[in-house]
Design a protein around this motif. Sequence first.
Motif, mmCIF file in Angstrom:
data_model
loop_
_atom_site.group_PDB
_atom_site.id
_atom_site.type_symbol
_atom_site.label_atom_id
_atom_site.label_comp_id
_atom_site.label_asym_id
_atom_site.label_seq_id
_atom_site.Cartn_x
_atom_site.Cartn_y
_atom_site.Cartn_z
ATOM 1 N N LEU A 42 0.832 -1.194 0.000
ATOM 2 C CA LEU A 42 0.000 0.000 0.000
ATOM 3 C C LEU A 42 0.875 1.255 0.000
ATOM 4 N N PHE A 43 1.934 1.242 0.790
ATOM 5 C CA PHE A 43 2.879 2.362 0.805
ATOM 6 C C PHE A 43 3.513 2.554 -0.572
ATOM 7 N N LEU A 44 3.956 1.464 -1.188
ATOM 8 C CA LEU A 44 4.613 1.559 -2.496
ATOM 9 C C LEU A 44 3.652 2.057 -3.570
ATOM 10 N N ILE A 45 2.409 1.582 -3.541
ATOM 11 C CA ILE A 45 1.399 2.064 -4.485
ATOM 12 C C ILE A 45 1.274 3.584 -4.383
ATOM 13 N N HIS A 46 1.200 4.075 -3.161
ATOM 14 C CA HIS A 46 1.050 5.510 -2.937
ATOM 15 C C HIS A 46 2.292 6.273 -3.381
ATOM 16 N N LEU A 47 3.462 5.750 -3.055
ATOM 17 C CA LEU A 47 4.718 6.408 -3.417
ATOM 18 C C LEU A 47 4.878 6.490 -4.933
ATOM 19 N N PHE A 48 4.619 5.384 -5.621
ATOM 20 C CA PHE A 48 4.712 5.392 -7.086
ATOM 21 C C PHE A 48 3.663 6.332 -7.691
ATOM 22 N N TYR A 50 1.797 8.834 -6.370
ATOM 23 C CA TYR A 50 1.884 10.249 -6.017
ATOM 24 C C TYR A 50 3.007 10.951 -6.771
ATOM 25 N N ASN A 51 4.032 10.171 -7.165
ATOM 26 C CA ASN A 51 5.187 10.726 -7.870
ATOM 27 C C ASN A 51 5.167 10.425 -9.368
ATOM 28 N N ASN A 52 4.000 9.987 -9.861
ATOM 29 C CA ASN A 52 3.806 9.754 -11.295
ATOM 30 C C ASN A 52 4.833 8.799 -11.906
ATOM 31 N N ILE A 53 5.162 7.747 -11.159
ATOM 32 C CA ILE A 53 6.082 6.728 -11.656
ATOM 33 C C ILE A 53 5.305 5.734 -12.518
ATOM 34 N N ASN A 54 5.848 5.395 -13.655
ATOM 35 C CA ASN A 54 5.210 4.439 -14.565
ATOM 36 C C ASN A 54 5.274 3.036 -13.962
ATOM 37 N N ILE A 55 4.108 2.482 -13.615
ATOM 38 C CA ILE A 55 4.078 1.135 -13.025
ATOM 39 C C ILE A 55 3.811 0.059 -14.070
ATOM 40 N N ASP A 56 3.638 0.461 -15.337
ATOM 41 C CA ASP A 56 3.413 -0.507 -16.415
ATOM 42 C C ASP A 56 4.733 -0.947 -17.023
ATOM 43 N N GLN A 57 5.697 -1.191 -16.169
ATOM 44 C CA GLN A 57 7.012 -1.668 -16.583
ATOM 45 C C GLN A 57 7.497 -2.650 -15.531
ATOM 46 N N SER A 58 8.671 -3.191 -15.695
ATOM 47 C CA SER A 58 9.179 -4.180 -14.746
ATOM 48 C C SER A 58 9.412 -3.548 -13.379
ATOM 49 N N GLU A 65 13.205 4.298 -12.032
ATOM 50 C CA GLU A 65 12.583 5.601 -12.334
ATOM 51 C C GLU A 65 12.367 6.389 -11.045
ATOM 52 N N LEU A 66 11.946 5.695 -9.979
ATOM 53 C CA LEU A 66 11.775 6.345 -8.679
ATOM 54 C C LEU A 66 13.105 6.867 -8.154
ATOM 55 N N PHE A 67 14.169 6.044 -8.261
ATOM 56 C CA PHE A 67 15.484 6.411 -7.732
ATOM 57 C C PHE A 67 16.078 7.628 -8.440
ATOM 58 N N ALA A 68 15.616 7.908 -9.649
ATOM 59 C CA ALA A 68 16.154 9.041 -10.412
ATOM 60 C C ALA A 68 15.725 10.387 -9.829
ATOM 61 N N ASN A 69 14.749 10.376 -8.904
ATOM 62 C CA ASN A 69 14.258 11.607 -8.290
ATOM 63 C C ASN A 69 15.142 12.045 -7.127
ATOM 64 N N MET A 188 16.878 1.217 -2.245
ATOM 65 C CA MET A 188 15.657 1.826 -1.714
ATOM 66 C C MET A 188 15.868 2.298 -0.280
ATOM 67 N N LYS A 189 16.531 1.506 0.518
ATOM 68 C CA LYS A 189 16.800 1.903 1.904
ATOM 69 C C LYS A 189 17.602 3.203 1.940
ATOM 70 N N ASP A 190 18.644 3.281 1.122
ATOM 71 C CA ASP A 190 19.465 4.499 1.071
ATOM 72 C C ASP A 190 18.651 5.704 0.630
ATOM 73 N N ARG A 191 17.820 5.524 -0.400
ATOM 74 C CA ARG A 191 17.030 6.637 -0.919
ATOM 75 C C ARG A 191 15.963 7.071 0.085
ATOM 76 N N MET A 192 15.347 6.118 0.772
ATOM 77 C CA MET A 192 14.339 6.460 1.786
ATOM 78 C C MET A 192 14.956 7.299 2.902
ATOM 79 N N TYR A 193 16.177 6.945 3.298
ATOM 80 C CA TYR A 193 16.869 7.747 4.306
ATOM 81 C C TYR A 193 17.096 9.167 3.795
#
Length: 200
Positions: A42-48, A50-58, A65-69, A188-193
């Motif tokens: 549920l958290f990941l759905i919201h994070l993707f 809310y930040n307009n990340i394309n989820i129709d990919q692997s 794509e998320l990490f590029a932000n 992901m852990k590093d980026r979340m921090y």
Amino acid sequence: MSYTKPVIREPYYDCPKWFDNDVHRSELLTLSGKCTSSEVELFLIHLFGYNNINIDQSMEDTFNELFANDSVAILGGVAFYESEEKFIMPSCCCGLEQFREIYNSILNRESPWLGHDPSPGLTYKDNVAIVWSDDPDSSDRSDVFHIDFEFEEILSCLEKSKYNLKDFIDKPLFEWIYRRDRDTAKKMKDRMYEWFLYEL
């Protein structure tokens, strides 16, 4: 005794196709080390979403794509509780990514941005931090209420909320991703921090 929690709100975005199951939706999610796999999703759905990340990919491409932000946003923040029945939620346009700003504002006895419509805020009197459900200047309205914290108490509560957020990142979130891809979990852990915890 009053307390605080790190929360996200209204996670109603589409589910990535690489999730194993359809995710149970709820209007509010409290983040802690006790979150279930479904709550991580549920958290990941919201994070993707809310930040307009394309989820129709692997999965790998979605996370990359998320990490590029350099920064992210997610509706939520700090919720203030007197009890499970009496609480003040972060409002519209307040984000969990503002956690450090909220903490620093309160540390400096200022009113942090907690959203609008309604517009929660804080005032201070002697050694008491007063959290208002709406604009404190509208306190003559009958529907506006407040929750009081001793000043040292609210700082202690925010420290605990920071620990709960860190615990969510270190345990259920990391473990959920690690089971699927170890390198992605570490990134992901590093980026979340970086996004949510540094400077706190």
